[in-house]
Design a protein around this motif. Structure first.
Motif, mmCIF file in Angstrom:
data_model
loop_
_atom_site.group_PDB
_atom_site.id
_atom_site.type_symbol
_atom_site.label_atom_id
_atom_site.label_comp_id
_atom_site.label_asym_id
_atom_site.label_seq_id
_atom_site.Cartn_x
_atom_site.Cartn_y
_atom_site.Cartn_z
ATOM 1 N N VAL A 109 -2.052 3.311 34.005
ATOM 2 C CA VAL A 109 -3.444 2.868 33.895
ATOM 3 C C VAL A 109 -3.503 1.354 34.074
ATOM 4 C CG1 VAL A 109 -5.523 2.880 32.494
ATOM 5 C CG2 VAL A 109 -3.907 4.779 32.315
ATOM 6 N N ALA A 110 -4.166 0.916 35.156
ATOM 7 C CA ALA A 110 -4.260 -0.513 35.456
ATOM 8 C C ALA A 110 -5.299 -1.201 34.580
ATOM 9 C CB ALA A 110 -4.601 -0.714 36.929
ATOM 10 N N SER A 111 -6.383 -0.523 34.300
ATOM 11 C CA SER A 111 -7.416 -1.054 33.413
ATOM 12 C C SER A 111 -8.249 0.116 32.905
ATOM 13 C CB SER A 111 -8.317 -2.069 34.131
ATOM 14 O OG SER A 111 -9.238 -1.426 34.995
ATOM 15 N N LEU A 112 -8.900 -0.108 31.769
ATOM 16 C CA LEU A 112 -9.740 0.918 31.163
ATOM 17 C C LEU A 112 -11.064 0.297 30.757
ATOM 18 C CD1 LEU A 112 -10.396 3.654 29.805
ATOM 19 C CD2 LEU A 112 -9.098 2.856 27.807
ATOM 20 N N THR A 113 -12.153 0.894 31.217
ATOM 21 C CA THR A 113 -13.497 0.489 30.796
ATOM 22 C C THR A 113 -14.096 1.622 29.968
ATOM 23 O OG1 THR A 113 -13.867 -0.935 32.710
ATOM 24 C CG2 THR A 113 -15.814 -0.126 31.551
ATOM 25 N N ILE A 114 -14.492 1.293 28.752
ATOM 26 C CA ILE A 114 -15.067 2.255 27.809
ATOM 27 C C ILE A 114 -16.546 1.937 27.663
ATOM 28 C CG2 ILE A 114 -15.013 3.079 25.424
ATOM 29 C CD1 ILE A 114 -12.063 2.202 25.352
ATOM 30 N N MET A 115 -17.386 2.941 27.829
ATOM 31 C CA MET A 115 -18.832 2.733 27.795
ATOM 32 C C MET A 115 -19.476 3.565 26.687
ATOM 33 S SD MET A 115 -19.595 3.111 31.870
ATOM 34 C CE MET A 115 -18.528 2.359 33.105
ATOM 35 N N ALA A 116 -20.214 2.893 25.809
ATOM 36 C CA ALA A 116 -21.029 3.573 24.794
ATOM 37 C C ALA A 116 -20.212 4.598 24.024
ATOM 38 C CB ALA A 116 -22.242 4.230 25.451
ATOM 39 N N SER A 117 -19.116 4.153 23.479
ATOM 40 C CA SER A 117 -18.202 5.052 22.792
ATOM 41 C C SER A 117 -17.824 4.464 21.453
ATOM 42 C CB SER A 117 -16.953 5.283 23.649
ATOM 43 O OG SER A 117 -16.110 6.265 23.095
ATOM 44 N N GLY A 118 -17.219 5.299 20.610
ATOM 45 C CA GLY A 118 -16.760 4.822 19.316
ATOM 46 C C GLY A 118 -15.563 5.615 18.844
ATOM 47 N N ARG A 119 -14.528 4.923 18.450
ATOM 48 C CA ARG A 119 -13.316 5.596 17.957
ATOM 49 C C ARG A 119 -13.371 5.653 16.429
ATOM 50 N NH1 ARG A 119 -7.645 5.279 17.063
ATOM 51 N NH2 ARG A 119 -6.459 6.688 18.420
ATOM 52 N N VAL A 120 -14.415 6.283 15.934
ATOM 53 C CA VAL A 120 -14.635 6.418 14.504
ATOM 54 C C VAL A 120 -15.367 7.741 14.283
ATOM 55 C CG1 VAL A 120 -16.815 5.135 14.676
ATOM 56 C CG2 VAL A 120 -15.672 5.342 12.464
ATOM 57 N N ARG A 121 -15.013 8.435 13.224
ATOM 58 C CA ARG A 121 -15.639 9.733 12.966
ATOM 59 C C ARG A 121 -17.057 9.516 12.463
ATOM 60 N NH1 ARG A 121 -12.647 13.671 14.019
ATOM 61 N NH2 ARG A 121 -14.159 15.157 13.202
ATOM 62 N N MET A 122 -18.019 10.143 13.150
ATOM 63 C CA MET A 122 -19.420 10.030 12.781
ATOM 64 C C MET A 122 -19.986 11.443 12.650
ATOM 65 S SD MET A 122 -20.843 6.817 15.046
ATOM 66 C CE MET A 122 -19.634 6.199 16.202
ATOM 67 N N PRO A 123 -19.951 12.022 11.444
ATOM 68 C CA PRO A 123 -20.453 13.388 11.261
ATOM 69 C C PRO A 123 -21.906 13.554 11.697
ATOM 70 C CG PRO A 123 -19.192 12.686 9.345
ATOM 71 C CD PRO A 123 -19.355 11.477 10.207
ATOM 72 N N ARG A 124 -22.665 12.462 11.684
ATOM 73 C CA ARG A 124 -24.060 12.541 12.109
ATOM 74 C C ARG A 124 -24.182 13.017 13.553
ATOM 75 N NH1 ARG A 124 -27.442 8.890 14.697
ATOM 76 N NH2 ARG A 124 -25.750 7.368 14.722
ATOM 77 N N ILE A 125 -23.218 12.611 14.409
ATOM 78 C CA ILE A 125 -23.292 13.032 15.806
ATOM 79 C C ILE A 125 -23.136 14.541 15.920
ATOM 80 C CG2 ILE A 125 -22.220 12.824 18.075
ATOM 81 C CD1 ILE A 125 -21.471 9.990 17.401
ATOM 82 N N ALA A 126 -22.189 15.105 15.168
ATOM 83 C CA ALA A 126 -22.040 16.557 15.166
ATOM 84 C C ALA A 126 -23.320 17.219 14.667
ATOM 85 C CB ALA A 126 -20.853 16.966 14.299
ATOM 86 N N GLY A 127 -23.984 16.602 13.688
ATOM 87 C CA GLY A 127 -25.249 17.140 13.199
ATOM 88 C C GLY A 127 -26.327 17.124 14.274
ATOM 89 N N ILE A 128 -26.353 16.062 15.073
ATOM 90 C CA ILE A 128 -27.312 15.995 16.180
ATOM 91 C C ILE A 128 -27.025 17.100 17.197
ATOM 92 C CG2 ILE A 128 -28.023 14.613 18.162
ATOM 93 C CD1 ILE A 128 -27.565 12.129 16.365
ATOM 94 N N PHE A 129 -25.745 17.287 17.534
ATOM 95 C CA PHE A 129 -25.400 18.345 18.485
ATOM 96 C C PHE A 129 -25.795 19.724 17.952
ATOM 97 C CE2 PHE A 129 -21.767 15.539 20.262
ATOM 98 C CZ PHE A 129 -22.640 14.939 21.155
ATOM 99 N N ASP A 130 -25.549 19.962 16.672
ATOM 100 C CA ASP A 130 -25.925 21.255 16.083
ATOM 101 C C ASP A 130 -27.438 21.469 16.142
ATOM 102 O OD1 ASP A 130 -23.288 21.839 15.505
ATOM 103 O OD2 ASP A 130 -23.404 21.155 13.422
ATOM 104 N N ALA A 131 -28.197 20.404 15.893
ATOM 105 C CA ALA A 131 -29.653 20.508 15.960
ATOM 106 C C ALA A 131 -30.111 20.809 17.387
ATOM 107 C CB ALA A 131 -30.293 19.215 15.456
ATOM 108 N N LEU A 132 -29.460 20.195 18.377
ATOM 109 C CA LEU A 132 -29.812 20.456 19.768
ATOM 110 C C LEU A 132 -29.519 21.901 20.148
ATOM 111 C CD1 LEU A 132 -28.499 17.162 21.399
ATOM 112 C CD2 LEU A 132 -30.888 17.814 21.062
ATOM 113 N N VAL A 133 -28.417 22.445 19.640
ATOM 114 C CA VAL A 133 -28.115 23.852 19.880
ATOM 115 C C VAL A 133 -29.203 24.733 19.293
ATOM 116 C CG1 VAL A 133 -26.567 25.743 19.232
ATOM 117 C CG2 VAL A 133 -25.620 23.609 20.119
ATOM 118 N N ALA A 134 -29.635 24.435 18.072
ATOM 119 C CA ALA A 134 -30.677 25.229 17.432
ATOM 120 C C ALA A 134 -31.979 25.178 18.225
ATOM 121 C CB ALA A 134 -30.913 24.730 16.001
ATOM 122 N N VAL A 135 -32.323 24.012 18.732
ATOM 123 C CA VAL A 135 -33.528 23.896 19.556
ATOM 124 C C VAL A 135 -33.362 24.694 20.843
ATOM 125 C CG1 VAL A 135 -34.959 22.296 20.876
ATOM 126 C CG2 VAL A 135 -34.157 21.646 18.606
#
Length: 266
Positions: A109-135
């Motif tokens: 890997v010569a270089s890596l560009t990371i966009m709009a990401s986070g290397r931290v556990r955020m249970p809220r994101i899983a909650g958002i995904f679950d809500a989207l599934v329900a909708v």
């Protein structure tokens, strides 16, 4: 239709342009089409876009999926295309995949560009995904879940014209390779159990992180500490951009990416 058959999955990918190879890795609920606005602006590269497991034209949709498998998929694809070294740009989950690829094969890997990401556990994101599934499971859910998604991914400018959301919904519904509800659930299960193993302290390659200032899905203030251990880190904040920085700030992202790969040539 370019494909690569592996033991348990057949990967779909796209290649455009010529020059140093640039592998683009999509985020959750997205496939190679999510990079469409950027491709023509990266013409000095050979751009490789991959449909991750559970998405796009990669089949079967229910193949086993985890980050380690997707890392192996990406490396197998670059082997298949005979690219020994390459640049990576990853959006959201794709950025985390890029870090795992760099941890697995640092010399490639010569270089890596990371966009709009986070290397931290955020249970809220899983909650958002679950809500989207329900909708999405509700009556008329195929249309409604997209409208529910957009405030989490786009910046303020997207909503200034009410017709923008209408056009985006119609375009998404017309896309023939959209992730199905069952594939979406399969990917969310993977996300909930995702475990990252790359040791950031040991990743000496050049990494730049692009944050959307208006990103409410992965807020920069929460994401930034997770990248701090990277020894060769550059960070940029994109004004007015939400989580979908490639669509909200296309030209700015292209400029940052072109400059970064030129500064770190293969």
């Amino acid at each position: 239709m370019p494909e690569l058959s592996l033991d348990d999955v057949t990967l779909h990918y796209e290649t455009e342009g010529s020059g140093p190879p640039l592998l683009l890795l999509a985020g959750m609920l997205s496939d190679s089409a999510s990079w469409e606005p950027l491709v023509s602006l990266m013409s000095r590269h050979t751009v490789i876009r991959l449909d991750n497991r559970t998405t796009g034209r990669t089949v079967p949709w229910d193949a086993p999926v985890d980050v380690a498998r997707m890392v192996r998929d990406a490396l197998a694809l670059m082997d298949h295309l005979e690219f020994k070294r390459f640049h990576i740009a990853g959006h959201s989950m794709g950025g985390l995949m890029g870090l795992e690829i760099a941890g697995t094969a640092p010399d490639r890997v010569a270089s890596l560009t990371i966009m709009a990401s986070g290397r931290v556990r955020m249970p809220r994101i899983a909650g958002i995904f679950d809500a989207l599934v329900a909708v999405r499971e509700a009556p008329e859910g195929e249309r409604l879940w997209l409208r529910a998604l957009y405030p989490f991914v786009f910046g303020p400018a997207f909503f200034e014209d009410p017709e923008t959301a209408d056009m985006a919904v119609e375009a998404a519904l017309a896309y023939p390779h959209a992730q199905t509800l069952e594939a979406m659930k399969h990917q969310i299960d993977m996300f909930r159990n995702m475990r990252l193993v790359a040791d950031l302290h040991k990743l000496t390659l050049p990494v730049q992180v692009l944050y959307g200032e208006e990103d409410i899905l992965v807020p920069p203030t929460m994401a930034q500490p997770g990248f701090a251990p990277l020894p060769n880190l550059t960070e940029h904040w994109l004004k007015g951009a939400g989580h979908s920085v490639v669509w909200d700030a296309t030209e700015t992202v292209a400029g940052q990416l072109n400059a970064f790969t030129a500064t770190n040539p293969i």
